[in-house]
Design a protein around this motif. Structure first.
Motif, PDB file in Angstrom:
ATOM      1  N   SER A  75       0.850  -1.191   0.000  1.00 25.80           N
ATOM      2  CA  SER A  75       0.000   0.000   0.000  1.00 25.80           C
ATOM      3  C   SER A  75       0.885   1.240   0.000  1.00 25.80           C
ATOM      4  CB  SER A  75      -0.893  -0.040   1.252  1.00 25.80           C
ATOM      5  OG  SER A  75      -1.235   1.264   1.648  1.00 25.80           O
ATOM      6  N   PRO A  76       0.455   2.278  -0.723  1.00 26.84           N
ATOM      7  CA  PRO A  76       1.279   3.491  -0.784  1.00 26.84           C
ATOM      8  C   PRO A  76       1.274   4.271   0.526  1.00 26.84           C
ATOM      9  CG  PRO A  76      -0.761   3.776  -2.031  1.00 26.84           C
ATOM     10  CD  PRO A  76      -0.732   2.358  -1.590  1.00 26.84           C
ATOM     11  N   VAL A 108       4.873  -3.121   2.546  1.00 26.17           N
ATOM     12  CA  VAL A 108       5.763  -2.605   1.510  1.00 26.17           C
ATOM     13  C   VAL A 108       5.061  -1.364   0.957  1.00 26.17           C
ATOM     14  CG1 VAL A 108       6.934  -3.082  -0.679  1.00 26.17           C
ATOM     15  CG2 VAL A 108       6.576  -4.947   0.968  1.00 26.17           C
ATOM     16  N   ARG A 109       5.762  -0.214   1.030  1.00 20.97           N
ATOM     17  CA  ARG A 109       5.087   1.026   0.632  1.00 20.97           C
ATOM     18  C   ARG A 109       5.143   1.217  -0.883  1.00 20.97           C
ATOM     19  NH1 ARG A 109       6.852   6.383   3.421  1.00 20.97           N
ATOM     20  NH2 ARG A 109       5.748   5.574   5.234  1.00 20.97           N
ATOM     21  N   ILE A 110       4.183   0.596  -1.554  1.00 19.45           N
ATOM     22  CA  ILE A 110       4.050   0.759  -3.007  1.00 19.45           C
ATOM     23  C   ILE A 110       2.563   0.754  -3.376  1.00 19.45           C
ATOM     24  CG2 ILE A 110       6.240  -0.307  -3.742  1.00 19.45           C
ATOM     25  CD1 ILE A 110       4.542  -2.873  -4.359  1.00 19.45           C
ATOM     26  N   ASP A 111       2.242   1.396  -4.493  1.00 22.64           N
ATOM     27  CA  ASP A 111       0.918   1.260  -5.075  1.00 22.64           C
ATOM     28  C   ASP A 111       1.075   0.215  -6.178  1.00 22.64           C
ATOM     29  OD1 ASP A 111      -1.344   1.380  -6.558  1.00 22.64           O
ATOM     30  OD2 ASP A 111      -1.418   3.569  -6.706  1.00 22.64           O
ATOM     31  N   ARG A 112       0.549  -0.977  -5.929  1.00 24.21           N
ATOM     32  CA  ARG A 112       0.837  -2.095  -6.833  1.00 24.21           C
ATOM     33  C   ARG A 112       0.351  -1.826  -8.257  1.00 24.21           C
ATOM     34  NH1 ARG A 112      -0.378  -7.490  -5.715  1.00 24.21           N
ATOM     35  NH2 ARG A 112      -0.359  -7.719  -7.948  1.00 24.21           N
ATOM     36  N   ASN A 113      -0.626  -0.940  -8.409  1.00 24.19           N
ATOM     37  CA  ASN A 113      -1.133  -0.654  -9.760  1.00 24.19           C
ATOM     38  C   ASN A 113      -0.105   0.073 -10.627  1.00 24.19           C
ATOM     39  OD1 ASN A 113      -3.663  -1.722  -9.100  1.00 24.19           O
ATOM     40  ND2 ASN A 113      -4.141   0.173  -7.996  1.00 24.19           N
ATOM     41  N   ALA A 145       1.565 -14.015   5.198  1.00 23.82           N
ATOM     42  CA  ALA A 145       0.350 -14.434   4.486  1.00 23.82           C
ATOM     43  C   ALA A 145      -0.109 -13.242   3.644  1.00 23.82           C
ATOM     44  CB  ALA A 145      -0.719 -14.823   5.508  1.00 23.82           C
ATOM     45  N   PRO A 146      -1.157 -13.410   2.833  1.00 23.42           N
ATOM     46  CA  PRO A 146      -1.641 -12.256   2.058  1.00 23.42           C
ATOM     47  C   PRO A 146      -2.365 -11.237   2.936  1.00 23.42           C
ATOM     48  CG  PRO A 146      -2.482 -14.344   1.177  1.00 23.42           C
ATOM     49  CD  PRO A 146      -1.901 -14.631   2.502  1.00 23.42           C
ATOM     50  N   ASP A 147      -2.378 -10.016   2.496  1.00 21.63           N
ATOM     51  CA  ASP A 147      -3.191  -8.970   3.118  1.00 21.63           C
ATOM     52  C   ASP A 147      -3.561  -7.992   2.007  1.00 21.63           C
ATOM     53  OD1 ASP A 147      -4.244  -7.849   5.697  1.00 21.63           O
ATOM     54  OD2 ASP A 147      -3.050  -6.137   5.097  1.00 21.63           O
ATOM     55  N   TYR A 148      -3.955  -6.808   2.374  1.00 20.65           N
ATOM     56  CA  TYR A 148      -4.352  -5.792   1.405  1.00 20.65           C
ATOM     57  C   TYR A 148      -3.259  -5.660   0.323  1.00 20.65           C
ATOM     58  CZ  TYR A 148      -5.974  -1.338  -0.447  1.00 20.65           C
ATOM     59  OH  TYR A 148      -6.434  -0.346  -1.269  1.00 20.65           O
ATOM     60  N   GLY A 149      -3.649  -5.837  -0.936  1.00 21.51           N
ATOM     61  CA  GLY A 149      -2.711  -5.624  -2.048  1.00 21.51           C
ATOM     62  C   GLY A 149      -1.809  -6.805  -2.373  1.00 21.51           C
TER      63      GLY A 149
END
Ligand code: NAD
Length: 470
Positions: A75-76, A108-113, A145-149
């Motif tokens: 997420s950013p 991880v501070r990124i916007d995956r899009n 595990a997975p979470d948002y994004g």
């Protein structure tokens, strides 16, 4: 980055619950603090050849049980405070649903899009490598595990990177959960958090006395539901609630929301969004300008399943739902929770309601360390036993069951059926436990406080039995 300090919010809930408990200040402080946080920066090569620096974290909140466990969010806006808060929530969540892990969280501070698939792969693999270097990942240490994004694809890259570095480690596939089935995942994990939200809400709605207070009948049947977020948690929660008899009257995404008081078909809306890249203009719905507008729709159950801090002091008084089911982590600020409590709104907290993900992650981890699929050893044996019992009944009664019916009755459980029934049992028991704590206090506290009391007591026992806090 986040305007509301999430860790402070979590600790406020902790302190409220702790005030009912007899533990020493030192023990409570030890439970509350975050044991370790690893902040890292690393370079990633973009597809155009440029280099970008990525900022990331992994927080391990409580080592009272190992491994620690918690998702990774891309997420950013994620920051260190967020990961510590979410790691703390994981500790309490695991305790509430009796999953024998401490809590952790990664960010991880990124916007995956804004990244291509190969860039995301490079980021994920490098992040994993950083975790390996500092011993922040491993089947007995820390299991993400997975979470948002993030989702199964990122988990597959993580297990592959970890296994490459730890070539001879028998249990290496247990270093992360939420993997695709071919990489050691378990059937039912993808849907688990949303299914858990459904089981939790269904159990709460089965209490006829509680429903009577809201002028509603027991059961999910016909209850009007609004869901915010059509991602992993929100989509599955909405789908299972609809299949369970509820009427989904509103759905929200970040680009806007739609409503239909007669009900929306969740799968059709999901397909419409995939096809048109927007939830808006769904033919059998009416557009709402923002995601927030959906939170204020007239409904019985509101499920915020997108992000934290969606219900605050600013909008809480506009919310009409009688039951709030927290699918996301931290969607309601503590001030807003207090307003709900004063107004008699039933808030079913994240610490319990979205614990289905970690519950099934625990099952996946068990499958990975035991190296055998659930149901593989016993399924045929169970079917043979059921057949023998039925044949004996047929002999005694002189009546024969038709073969199609017989097949249905003798069916032994496969992996998915076992996982789902384990999840159902976990959610139903945990709800009964926290509702029981609330009743023991004459209903003078909200369910969130009851859930924190449950969690603190369970973590405290672990420390007390170590003899650290006499
Ligand atoms: P996800 O990335 O699959 O889905 C999130 C969805 O929310 C996306 O579709 C996104 O577009 C949407 N969204 C973003 N901002 C929004 C807004 N303002 N209004 C409406 N929709 C918005 O993430 P997820 O895994 O479903 O996680 C959602 C929440 O549930 C997070 O708080 C996460 O921490 C929590 N959670 C996830 C799991 C899990 O197993 N995935 C487990 C427990 C808790």
């Amino acid at each position: 980055m986040n305007p509301i300090n999430l860790f402070e919010q979590v600790n406020r809930n902790f302190d409220k619950a702790a005030s009912y408990l007899p533990y020493s200040k030192g023990l409570l402080q030890q439970i509350k603090i975050c044991n370790s946080v690893y902040h890292m920066t690393f370079p990633v090569k973009r597809d155009d050849g440029s280099i970008e620096t990525i900022e990331a974290w992994r927080a391990e909140h409580s080592h009272h049980k190992l491994p620690v466990k918690g998702g990774i969010r891309y997420s950013p806006t994620v920051d260190e405070n967020d990961v510590m808060a979410f790691a703390a929530l994981m500790t309490y969540k695991c305790a509430i649903v009796d999953v024998p892990f401490g809590g952790a969280k990664g960010g991880v501070r990124i916007d995956r899009n804004k990244y291509s698939r190969s860039e995301l792969e490079r980021i994920t693999r490098r992040y994993t490598y950083e975790l390996i270097r500092k011993d922040f990942i491993g089947p007995g240490i820390d299991v993400p595990a997975p979470d948002y994004g993030t989702g199964p694809q990122e988990m597959a890259w993580i297990v592959d990177t970890y296994s490459m570095v730890n070539k001879n480690q028998l249990d290496s596939i247990a270093c992360v959960t939420g993997k695709p089935i071919s990489q050691g995942g378990v059937r039912g994990r993808v849907e688990a958090t949303g299914r858990g939200v459904f089981f939790g809400l269904r159990t709460a709605c089965e209490d006829a006395d509680d429903m009577k207070k809201f002028g509603m009948r027991a059961g999910l049947d016909g209850k009007r539901v609004v869901v915010q977020g059509l991602g992993n948690v929100g989509y599955h929660a909405a789908k299972f609630l609809q299949e369970g008899g509820a009427l989904v009257v509103g759905l929200a995404e970040y680009e806007g929301a739609i409503q239909n008081p007669k009900g929306l078909d969740v799968d059709a809306v999901f397909k419409h969004r995939t096809d048109t890249k927007s939830i808006l203009n769904y033919p059998k719905g009416t557009n709402l300008p923002t995601s927030y507008a959906a939170l204020e729709l007239d409904c019985d159950i509101l499920v915020p399943a997108a992000l934290e801090n969606q219900i605050t002091e600013q909008n809480v008084n506009h919310i009409k739902a009688k039951i709030i089911g927290e699918g996301a982590n931290g969607p309601t600020t503590s001030g807003a929770s207090e307003s709900f409590w004063k107004r008699g709104v039933m808030l079913i907290p994240d610490t319990f309601l979205n614990a289905g993900g970690v519950t099934v992650s625990y099952f996946e981890w068990l499958k990975d360390i035991s190296h055998v699929r659930f149901g593989r050893v016993g399924k045929r044996f169970d079917e043979a036993s059921h057949t023998r019992i039925l044949r004996a009944v047929e002999e005694m009664t002189g009546k024969r069951l038709d073969e199609a019916k017989l097949k249905d009755v003798i069916l032994g459980a496969d992996e998915e059926a076992l996982v789902n029934s384990g999840l159902e049992e976990t959610m139903a028991k945990a709800y009964t436990d926290i509702r029981g704590i609330q009743r023991d206090h004459n209903d003078q506290m909200d369910l969130r406080t009851a859930s924190f009391i449950d969690a603190i007591q369970k973590v405290a026992v672990a420390y007390e039995e170590l003899g650290i806090f006499p």
